[in-house]
Design a protein around this motif. Structure first.
Motif, short mmCIF file in Angstrom:
data_model
loop_
_atom_site.label_atom_id
_atom_site.label_comp_id
_atom_site.label_asym_id
_atom_site.label_seq_id
_atom_site.Cartn_x
_atom_site.Cartn_y
_atom_site.Cartn_z
N ASN A 112 4.77 -30.94 4.79
CA ASN A 112 3.79 -31.61 4.83
C ASN A 112 2.75 -30.91 4.30
O ASN A 112 2.04 -30.15 4.84
CB ASN A 112 3.58 -32.14 6.18
N VAL A 113 2.23 -31.48 3.33
CA VAL A 113 1.01 -30.66 2.56
C VAL A 113 -0.34 -31.37 2.72
O VAL A 113 -1.18 -30.94 2.24
CB VAL A 113 1.37 -30.59 0.90
N ARG A 114 -0.26 -32.53 3.09
CA ARG A 114 -1.71 -33.21 3.32
C ARG A 114 -2.03 -33.76 4.75
O ARG A 114 -3.23 -33.51 5.17
CB ARG A 114 -1.65 -34.49 2.33
N ALA A 115 -1.03 -34.12 5.61
CA ALA A 115 -1.30 -35.00 6.76
C ALA A 115 -1.73 -34.14 7.82
O ALA A 115 -1.07 -33.13 8.05
CB ALA A 115 -0.16 -35.84 7.21
N MET A 116 -3.03 -34.27 8.43
CA MET A 116 -3.60 -33.25 9.30
C MET A 116 -3.37 -33.79 10.61
O MET A 116 -3.83 -33.00 11.58
CB MET A 116 -5.19 -33.40 9.05
N ASP A 117 -2.61 -34.99 11.01
CA ASP A 117 -2.37 -35.64 12.17
C ASP A 117 -1.65 -34.56 13.34
O ASP A 117 -0.50 -34.15 12.98
CB ASP A 117 -1.78 -36.78 12.24
N GLN A 132 2.57 -40.08 -2.20
CA GLN A 132 2.38 -41.49 -1.90
C GLN A 132 0.94 -41.77 -2.32
O GLN A 132 0.03 -41.13 -1.76
CB GLN A 132 2.80 -41.77 -0.63
N GLU A 133 0.72 -42.63 -3.42
CA GLU A 133 -0.78 -42.89 -3.43
C GLU A 133 -1.20 -43.84 -2.29
O GLU A 133 -0.63 -44.75 -1.85
CB GLU A 133 -0.56 -43.68 -5.00
N VAL A 134 -2.55 -43.67 -2.19
CA VAL A 134 -3.27 -44.49 -1.13
C VAL A 134 -4.63 -44.88 -1.74
O VAL A 134 -5.21 -44.23 -2.38
CB VAL A 134 -3.42 -43.59 0.19
N LYS A 135 -5.02 -45.99 -0.97
CA LYS A 135 -6.10 -46.50 -1.48
C LYS A 135 -7.36 -45.67 -0.67
O LYS A 135 -7.30 -45.45 0.32
CB LYS A 135 -6.43 -47.78 -0.94
N ASP A 191 3.17 -35.58 -0.09
CA ASP A 191 2.03 -35.50 -0.28
C ASP A 191 1.43 -37.05 0.43
O ASP A 191 1.60 -38.02 -0.51
CB ASP A 191 1.28 -35.38 -1.44
N ALA A 192 1.49 -37.40 1.65
CA ALA A 192 1.46 -38.65 1.87
C ALA A 192 0.79 -38.67 3.37
O ALA A 192 0.75 -37.65 4.13
CB ALA A 192 2.76 -39.30 1.92
N PRO A 193 0.35 -40.06 4.06
CA PRO A 193 -0.21 -40.41 5.28
C PRO A 193 0.88 -39.74 6.17
O PRO A 193 2.20 -40.08 5.72
CB PRO A 193 -0.63 -41.65 5.09
N ALA A 194 0.45 -39.67 7.40
CA ALA A 194 1.56 -39.27 8.52
C ALA A 194 2.78 -40.41 8.71
O ALA A 194 3.73 -39.96 8.78
CB ALA A 194 0.67 -39.17 10.00
N GLU A 195 2.23 -41.76 8.82
CA GLU A 195 3.39 -42.81 8.94
C GLU A 195 4.58 -42.71 7.74
O GLU A 195 5.74 -42.94 7.96
CB GLU A 195 2.91 -44.14 9.19
N LEU A 255 9.90 -40.77 5.86
CA LEU A 255 10.80 -40.02 4.94
C LEU A 255 11.73 -38.93 5.83
O LEU A 255 12.72 -39.00 5.59
CB LEU A 255 9.66 -39.20 4.21
N SER A 256 10.94 -38.28 6.87
CA SER A 256 11.60 -37.35 7.66
C SER A 256 12.83 -38.10 8.39
O SER A 256 13.93 -37.64 8.33
CB SER A 256 10.75 -37.08 8.67
N ASP A 257 12.82 -39.38 8.68
CA ASP A 257 13.90 -39.92 9.58
C ASP A 257 14.89 -40.37 8.40
O ASP A 257 16.10 -40.22 8.76
CB ASP A 257 13.36 -41.42 10.16
N ALA A 258 14.53 -40.71 7.18
CA ALA A 258 15.31 -41.08 6.31
C ALA A 258 16.16 -39.99 5.81
O ALA A 258 17.38 -39.96 5.34
CB ALA A 258 14.60 -41.66 5.00
N ALA A 259 15.55 -38.78 5.95
CA ALA A 259 16.22 -37.59 5.18
C ALA A 259 17.25 -36.87 6.54
O ALA A 259 17.64 -35.76 6.37
CB ALA A 259 15.13 -36.38 4.87
#
Lengths: 328, 434
Positions: free
Chosen positions: B166-171, B72-75, B144-148, B153-157
């Motif tokens: 989860n390779v990016r979110a540190m939350d 997910q690209e983010v600003k 590779d996306a923010p936590a939310e 995605l987890s809920d959809a799967a």
């Protein structure tokens, strides 16, 4: 510390050289590669003194004497070369075309070829020693490392650290005949003298896998449990088995121990406390002594094999890694 | 703080990778046209031009294991240092090199791994990309996306045979109250990173910390992790000082002069302290602090000395090989997110070779079992914590140039394994997998 050790070594070299010449019986020459010292320390197995320190290429690790004992082959990892050291003159006389970052090598029982694991290229390279030419390349798993050659010379085994396999290669066809999964990060492969077993150490898994060399099936996976040492610090690297197959010695890395394993029951008998970060080991030809390199304490521990006692610690260069001992 | 520890090698354009230009990224930012026109060609398709790609299976007995990568690209703000611009293929290159490793092993195990990248533009809906991957047979997907987004995605799967990495979110909440049964985390969380840094500072006998904090929610999260770490390991936060400026332009013609006056003033008059610890994940001011503090003090946290899963100059435990292999492949240095993606893809390679199958249930169970362990250049095997799916791994403490240490530090004891002194341990876990 290293400087003073080297200085002492040079002073002793002259005297000890005379001693060795006077009484060669039972005295073998021990070569130790110093990974950070960029040197080879030469020891006398009878006096347990340093004879000489020879500057070599950068980051010397795996070392092996040629069959005639006249040359020491040195994996100079950061020079991307296997250097040929003429033992008599103490001079580097040639480089073998090893490819980048050689770490360990082994030699066919006939004296040639030399087998070198090329971690960067996922290759095992066979080099003709006299012609110094590549005679074969075999594609193996990711990060090949340990190289074992069967006593009959028919099989060479290379371990790949990321693929976690022992690849059995036919030395005539240079083709892989079997792949055996072993523990994570296999680093060293050693055939027993009778050729019946292959012992493979796995540094990250903390185990030794004993493989039936004929059926290529795992006989046993040996784990280690050293009181007072965290399991993650048990990292087997070097292994040596006595000629009669009765005992195996396993260097356990940052556990600072050498494990003694019963060759018949494959049970651990004893742990011997050595220096810090023990890497590799080598017997004298009479198997009276075992020399082990301690990478973090800059010394070599000497184990008396019959009594299973550590009898001496000898300061060498910085970060000792490989060890090889002359046959005479 | 995880993403940009160090400078980049200049990255030459690579054959066939037409989607990796900055202008196209900008285009994606400005418009959702890409969604309408269809996604850009995937790396797997492009990869077919690569002569190093494994041959496609010719016989039926080779199992193919497809691995997906959803980005997910983010600003983002422009980093203060141009050395820290995020590479276009960050993370993806790490997954690709692991794929090559897996496929080399796969030659001997009759397994072939394929790779498909789905890039979702800024503001785009990630669910269709997930559905596309699942519908095309991907059971294992790196996110590779923010936590939310990860949670959506987890809920959809949920209920499907899908495992997300989860390779990016540190939350921390992703490992605590919002933990999910179908997610494993190769990214360290803020608690692990703060603990790793705190252990080093305490070991170094620098226990008194002046904290400089930013105003973003992530800064508050990291600050929470620092407070927790201070309490656990014997640090003291002598004062928390907020830097209230919101980010303006990243460059200005007035240049360094103003900064040189601002930072000493900002750190003036603090109680006696040993080290300035910065909580400024968006780099509003943190990188300006080293060498500009009022008192001569080292800087650590999100600037200066950092806690990282990987560092481009890490060479211990065989890492030199990994760095060489990666640099030859990607023509740049390997960064933490590359490592986190590498670990995820190698986890799959290791597990499928051990169970001798790409079967979802078998692989999923094996990864979570005691038998799983991965050699990952950290001096000990890395594994996943049973209680929250977090990768258990040593953490590198480093400045921009070189690693300084690796945590856990000597003397911080644990009843089972020292590496569990980093992050959320079982007794404090609030995770109830759902």
């Amino acid at each position: 510390m290293a400087v003073s050790a080297e200085r002492a070594a040079m002073a002793i070299a002259v005297v000890a050289g005379l001693l060795v010449a006077a009484d060669p019986a039972g005295a073998y020459t021990v070569y130790v590669s110093n990974e950070k010292g960029n040197s080879i320390t030469v020891l006398d197995s009878a006096t347990l003194e340093v004879l000489q320190t020879i500057p070599v290429g950068q980051r010397p690790r795996g070392i092996k004497l040629t069959k005639d004992g006249k040359q020491l082959l040195i994996c100079a990892s950061d020079d991307d070369a296997v250097q040929v050291l003429d033992v008599a003159s103490g001079q580097i006389v040639a480089d073998l075309p090893s490819g980048p970052d050689p770490e360990q090598l082994n030699i066919h029982p006939s004296g040639s070829p030399v087998y070198i694991a090329n971690e960067d290229d996922n290759l095992l390279t066979a080099i003709d020693l006299d012609g110094r030419k590549v005679v074969a390349e075999v594609e193996v798993g990711v990060e090949p490392e340990g190289v074992g050659v069967s006593p009959d010379g028919k099989t060479v085994v290379v371990t790949s650290e990321t693929t976690n396999m022992a690849h059995f290669i036919d030395t005539e066809t240079n083709e892989i005949s079997d792949n055996v999964l072993v523990g994570q990060r296999p680093r060293y492969a050693e055939f027993t003298a009778d050729g019946s077993q292959l012992w493979v150490t796995s540094e990250v898994a903390g185990v030794v896998t004993v493989i039936d060399a004929k059926t290529r099936k795992v006989i046993k996976t040996i784990g280690f449990d050293v009181p007072g040492v965290l399991p993650e610090n048990i990292q087997p690297v070097g292994v040596r088995v006595t000629k009669d197959g009765s005992k195996a010695f396993v260097a356990l890395g940052p556990a600072n121990r050498v494990a003694v394993v019963d060759g018949k029951t494959l049970e651990v008998e004893k742990y011997l406390l050595v220096g810090q970060r023990v890497w590799q080991l080598a017997f004298t030809p009479d198997e009276a002594l075992l020399f082990v390199t301690n990478g973090n304490s800059n010394d070599v521990s000497v184990i008396d094999v019959p009594s299973l006692k550590v009898v001496k610690s000898i300061p060498v260069g910085t970060a000792p890694w490989g060890v090889a001992i002359s046959q005479q | 703080m995880q993403s940009q520890p160090c400078r980049q090698l200049p990255k030459p354009r690579r054959r066939g990778r037409t989607i990796r230009t900055l202008s196209q990224l900008v285009a994606a930012t400005l418009s959702l046209l890409l969604v309408v026109l269809g996604p850009p060609p995937s790396l797997a398709e492009i990869g077919e031009q690569d002569e190093t790609a494994p041959p496609s299976p010719s016989s039926g007995d080779i199992a193919t294991i497809p691995i997906g990568y959803l980005k997910q690209e983010v600003k983002k703000l422009i980093p203060l240092s141009r050395l820290d611009v995020e590479p276009e293929d960050l993370g993806i290159a790490g997954a690709e090199i692991a794929l090559k490793d897996n496929n080399t092993t796969g030659k001997f195990t009759k397994q072939r791994f394929s790779f498909e990248v789905e890039r979702v533009p800024i503001g785009g809906d990630p669910i269709p990309a997930l559905v596309k991957l699942i519908d095309s047979g991907h059971h294992f997907i790196l996110v590779d996306a923010p936590a939310e987004i990860l949670l959506r995605l987890s809920d959809a799967a949920k209920g499907k045979d899908v495992l997300l990495f989860n390779v990016r979110a540190m939350d921390e909440n992703l490992r605590q109250e919002d933990c999910r049964a179908n997610v494993l985390h190769t990214a360290p969380d803020r608690a692990m990173l703060a603990d790793a840094l705190a252990q080093y500072l305490v070991w170094k006998r620098w226990p008194r910390w002046l904290v400089a904090k930013g105003v973003f929610p992530e800064d508050k999260d990291y600050l929470e992790a620092l407070r927790r770490a201070a309490k656990r390991f014997g640090g003291t936060i002598v004062e928390e000082r907020e830097y209230k400026e919101t980010p303006g332009a990243r460059r200005s013609d007035t240049g360094q002069l103003l900064v040189q006056r601002q930072m000493p003033a900002f750190t003036q008059g603090a109680p006696s302290y040993d080290v300035l610890v910065v909580a400024d994940e968006h780099e509003v001011f943190g990188p300006y602090l080293p060498y500009r503090t009022w008192d001569p003090r080292p800087v650590a946290g999100t600037a200066g000395l950092k806690a990282l899963s990987w560092h481009p100059a890490h060479e211990q435990w065989g890492a030199t090989q990994m760095q060489n292999r990666f640099q030859r492949f990607a023509k740049r240095f390997m960064l933490p997110l590359d490592y986190q993606a590498w670990v995820a893809v190698r986890t799959l390679g290791e597990s499928t070779s051990r169970v001798g199958s790409g079967d979802f249930a078998k692989v999923n169970a094996f990864i979570r079992s005691d038998e799983f362990g991965l050699a990952a250049f950290k001096g000990q095997k890395v594994t996943f914590r049973r209680w929250d799916g977090q990768l258990r791994q040593p953490i590198i403490i480093a400045d921009a140039e070189l690693p300084v240490s690796v945590s856990p530090q000597e003397g911080f004891l644990h009843q089972h394994t020292e590496v569990d002194t980093l992050g959320i341990d079982q007794p404090e876990s609030k995770c109830k997998f759902q």
